[in-house]
Structure formats: C-alpha cells, structure tokens
Design an enzyme around this catalytic site. Structure first.
Site, PDB file in Angstrom:
ATOM      1  N   ASP A  54       0.838  -1.196   0.000  1.00 55.24           N
ATOM      2  CA  ASP A  54       0.000   0.000   0.000  1.00 55.24           C
ATOM      3  C   ASP A  54       0.878   1.254   0.000  1.00 55.24           C
ATOM      4  O   ASP A  54       1.864   1.331   0.741  1.00 55.24           O
ATOM      5  CB  ASP A  54      -0.897  -0.009   1.243  1.00 55.24           C
ATOM      6  CG  ASP A  54      -1.929   1.094   1.210  1.00 55.24           C
ATOM      7  OD1 ASP A  54      -2.951   0.923   0.536  1.00 55.24           O
ATOM      8  OD2 ASP A  54      -1.697   2.139   1.848  1.00 55.24           O
ATOM      9  N   GLU A  79       0.282  -1.186  -4.910  1.00 58.14           N
ATOM     10  CA  GLU A  79      -0.905  -0.336  -5.021  1.00 58.14           C
ATOM     11  C   GLU A  79      -0.444   1.070  -5.351  1.00 58.14           C
ATOM     12  O   GLU A  79       0.212   1.725  -4.531  1.00 58.14           O
ATOM     13  CB  GLU A  79      -1.696  -0.368  -3.701  1.00 58.14           C
ATOM     14  CG  GLU A  79      -3.018   0.376  -3.744  1.00 58.14           C
ATOM     15  CD  GLU A  79      -2.954   1.757  -3.114  1.00 58.14           C
ATOM     16  OE1 GLU A  79      -3.979   2.463  -3.127  1.00 58.14           O
ATOM     17  OE2 GLU A  79      -1.875   2.158  -2.622  1.00 58.14           O
TER      18      GLU A  79
END
Length: 489
Positions: free
Chosen positions: A198, A239
């Site tokens: 992330d 991501e």
C-alpha cells in the site's frame, strides 16, 4: 506461489459479523465455492487511525478483531492477502514512541525521514514542496522530543491530523529494511500468501521531483522487496494511484497491478449507454491485473485516468453519481488539477448506488468485470449490493464511510436473500469454474450500445453480451457435451 484465476473477496476483518472468527464462519458457511481465488483482509493489525491503515506493528493482530490463529485458519481454505503500508507506520508504534522519547539517540531513529535527510540544514524549501504530489497541506509534521525538549520534523505523506498519525519510513535505511523483512517473514509464518504494498508510490523522497514514483529509484526498492517476497514464496501486489502510464510501467516491470481504470469505464458505459470507450480500453490494457469495481476508498478518477477522459464528460458522470448520493475526494495539489479546475480524485459511493440500485445494470457491470482479463476482486459491500451509508458519513464526518458499512450476522443473512446477490453469486460460480477463462480473450465487433467479450480454450468458449440500452446481459457458452447453451445473468 501461483495465483488462482478465480474471484477474491475484499473485506475488513470486522465487516462481516464483527471479527475474524465470524468472518471465517461466514466464508465457510456461505462462500466456500464463491471466493476460491482468496480473500483480501484489510488491515487487522493494531492501528491508531484510518481504519487500520495507520498500523502500530505487523507482528500482532488487534485483539478486538481476533488473533493470528484466526488468520492461519482462514488461510487453510482461502489464500489470504494482507496489506503492508510500506510507506509509513503509526505515530503510536513502539518504534516512533521510542523516537519521541529519546530523539536521535533512539535505536529506531534511522527508521524515519527527518527533514535533514532531504535538506541538509533541516529547513524545508517551499519551491521544492511545490513540485511534490501532496496528500495533505504540508508533507511533514513537528514533534517535541521528551528528553531534550528539541523539535523534530519528520516526513508525513498522509494523515488528516497535525501532527499526522502516519509517519513515513526511510526505505533507504538498513534499519527499515530489517524491520520490513521481519514483517514479511511473519506473514509467511502466519499462512499469508499475498501482500499488497500500500502507498508504495510514495516511498522515494527526492528533491526536485514530485516525490511520487521516482524513477529509477523506485525500481531499486522494488527489486529489493521482490527478491524478499520471492524468497518467501509470497505474491506482491503494488498499489499505485497514478497516471495510467505509471501503472503500465509496473506491468512491464513484471508486477501485478490494479486496474483502476476499469471501474470508471464500466460506470461511464452504463450511464452513457455506450461501450465505445470501454471496448477501446479492453483491447489495449495489460492483462496481468487485479480487477475491481469498488473498494474501501472510492471509484478512481484523477490521476488514474488523466489523458484518457475529457473533463467535461467526466463532470457529467460525477454529477450523476452526486445526484445518487455520492461524495467526493479531491486533489489537493494545484499542479495536479486539470487546466479547467477539475479536481475529482475519487467518487465515493457504493457501486450499486452509483448505478441507481438497478439490479440488471449492476449485474452487467459485474459480468464485464469478470470477463475482463485478470484476477477479479469483489468488495464485501458490492457482494451484498449495499446502498450508500449516508448515516455513517454524517455520524463520523468521514466521506469514505459511505461504502464501509459493517454487517451484523442478521444483516448479512438478509442481504444474501436478495435476488441481485443470488444472481451475483451464480455469476461468480460460473467465472470460477468455466475452463475457457484460462484461455484466450477477445473483444468482438459490435454496435456502440452493445459489448461482446469472449473467452476460448480448445472446444470451450463463452461469450458475454451486454445491451447497454436494456442492461440485459447473457452468456452463450459451450457445455461439456459440446452443445451451445445460454446463461441469462
């Protein structure tokens, strides 16, 4: 590890029954043949904010949510994907708390990006900051060191408070690499199969750049983390919300990427009743992607679709969603807004509400997603055809809560009785089991208001037809006996 080309679930650990044990029960009771591709469990770690995305550590599970035993148990039957916020860690983490007490004498001091690591005198220069892709008004926070009383300023890309709850890690530091290695090794021990990196686009801070996806430095970091993941047989999923060309670079590099363009293109096609742009996109996109329509944030617009959409047309789509109850996340950095001022980062709403609670339109959207090459993910609210939770937005003041409703067991049972949910689960079963999805994909020629998507493998073939005027969708396929059949979705 080899990924299964089948449908995955995305859920918070407490959104389907209240905790990880309940989630495990729900998965086994209702979805054992539905989410055979795996389950993405959004951060179950101790966290000080952002609903799990400000983790204190990755070595523990929040006791209110369950334990590592629960994760291992889920992992026995479903491939588990978890997040690693590789860019930052919580202000409340033991590492940063030690730094707050001892300052530069802390054994953890080198984990963090103090401003002197960028500017030698530690004084930020606004001209440098103006070039950066900002996620908050200023990219650093000030703290007072307990023992010395001195002020320390550290890099904080994210966070709604000042000082921020999310403290950036210095990924160049050997200390940070040791810490990340310990997290990855623990994931392996706990039966985790996939790790989503992330906010990985923000890990490189370099003056004179946007401090976002800084090349070639980002690839040096990716080389290191990929070697680590490979050694543990873990699949990586970076991501990155960025201009689509950035995503494509990651794909060329060999990574799995997220298809953040598809959700808007499908929504646009169904609202405008035209598949022209969607078909063009499906013909040219990289195949090695995770597909989604909805998630815990919103439907991506900028910067993901920059240079792909006309902002005048995009405003019309946004306005339709606003009329249907959506709210918006906006771009903060002036440099990254469109010339005409268009600044929509994400449209926040449930996908079912974005399609005005039209069952046929919603099933058509899912059918297009499942026929698009890649690994399909279904967010738990989307699975249950959830409507906008405006009440939660009003109670919390957090716009993203519109698509984060927590379902009790009773609510879940009721949602599973809905016809649209039953139809969706039938479609997922078809996607998971029909052999041709392991074969060749093609977009067939069609009228502007129709889309035809086909998969073929040997004698097996299935063709999806979606009529954008009626929202009627059906699959024509060859069965095991070699006969043509129709499956009306």
């Amino acid at each position: 590890m080899k990924l299964k080309n089948q449908v995955q679930l995305i859920t918070y650990p407490d959104s389907m029954g209240g905790n990880l044990k309940a989630l495990n029960e729900v998965l086994h009771t209702h979805f054992s043949d539905i989410f055979t591709g795996g389950v993405h469990i959004l951060p179950p770690f101790p966290s000080s904010g952002d609903r799990g995305f400000a983790p204190l550590t990755y070595l523990e599970i929040d006791p209110a949510l369950g334990s590592w035993e629960d994760i291992r148990s889920i992992g026995e039957h479903f491939d588990v994907l978890v997040d690693l916020m590789v860019n930052h860690i919580s202000q409340q983490s033991p590492y940063f708390q030690d730094f707050l007490r001892k300052g530069r004498s802390s054994e953890y001091a080198d984990l963090f990006m103090t401003l002197d690591k960028l500017w030698t005198d530690g004084e930020p220069v606004q001209a440098d900051i103006d070039k950066m892709f900002l996620r908050r008004p200023k990219p650093y926070s000030s703290f007072q060191i307990e023992e010395s009383g001195e002020e320390e300023r550290v890099w904080t890309t994210f966070g709604k408070t000042d000082p921020s709850e999310q403290i950036d890690l210095d990924v160049r530091s050997e200390l940070t690499k040791q810490l990340l290695r310990s997290f990855f090794e623990n994931f392996k021990q706990q039966n985790v199969k996939m790790v989503r990196l992330d906010a990985v686009g923000y890990v490189i801070k370099k003056l004179g750049t946007s401090c976002f996806f800084v090349e070639p430095d980002i690839y040096l970091f990716m080389d290191w983390v990929k070697e680590l993941a490979d050694s543990l047989d873990l699949v990586l999923l970076p991501e990155v919300h960025a201009h689509y060309s950035t995503q494509y670079k990651l794909a060329e590099y060999g990574c799995w990427i997220y298809d953040f363009i598809l959700p808007y293109r499908v929504l646009e096609a169904l609202i405008n009743r035209s598949g022209t742009e969607l078909c063009l996109y499906l013909k040219e996109r990289p195949a090695k992607q995770f597909t989604m329509l909805d998630c815990h944030d919103g439907i991506p617009v900028k910067p993901d679709l920059d240079d792909l959409i006309d902002t005048t047309d995009a405003r019309k789509i946004v306005d339709v969603c606003l009329e249907r109850g959506a709210n918006l996340s906006l771009i903060l950095s002036e440099e990254h807004k469109a010339e005409d001022g268009f600044d929509v980062h994400q449209i926040r709403c449930t996908y079912y509400s974005a399609l005005d609670h039209d069952d046929d339109a919603y099933l058509a959207a899912r059918a297009i997603q499942f026929f698009t090459p890649g690994i399909p993910q279904v967010y738990y609210v989307g699975l249950l055809a959830g409507k906008n939770d405006s009440e939660s937005v009003q109670l919390t003041g957090e716009g993203r809560e519109i698509n984060r409703h927590n379902y009790t067991m009773e609510e879940l049972e009721q949602a599973l009785e809905k016809k649209v949910v039953q139809r969706l689960m039938g479609l997922i079963r078809f996607r998971n089991t029909y052999p041709a999805f392991q074969g060749e994909f093609s977009v067939l020629d069609s009228a502007d208001d129709v889309i035809l998507l086909q998969w073929s493998l040997g004698n097996q073939r299935c063709t999806l037809t979606v009529d954008f005027q009626s929202y009627h969708s059906a699959v024509h396929y060859v069965n095991e006996q070699g006969q043509e059949e129709q499956y009306v979705i």
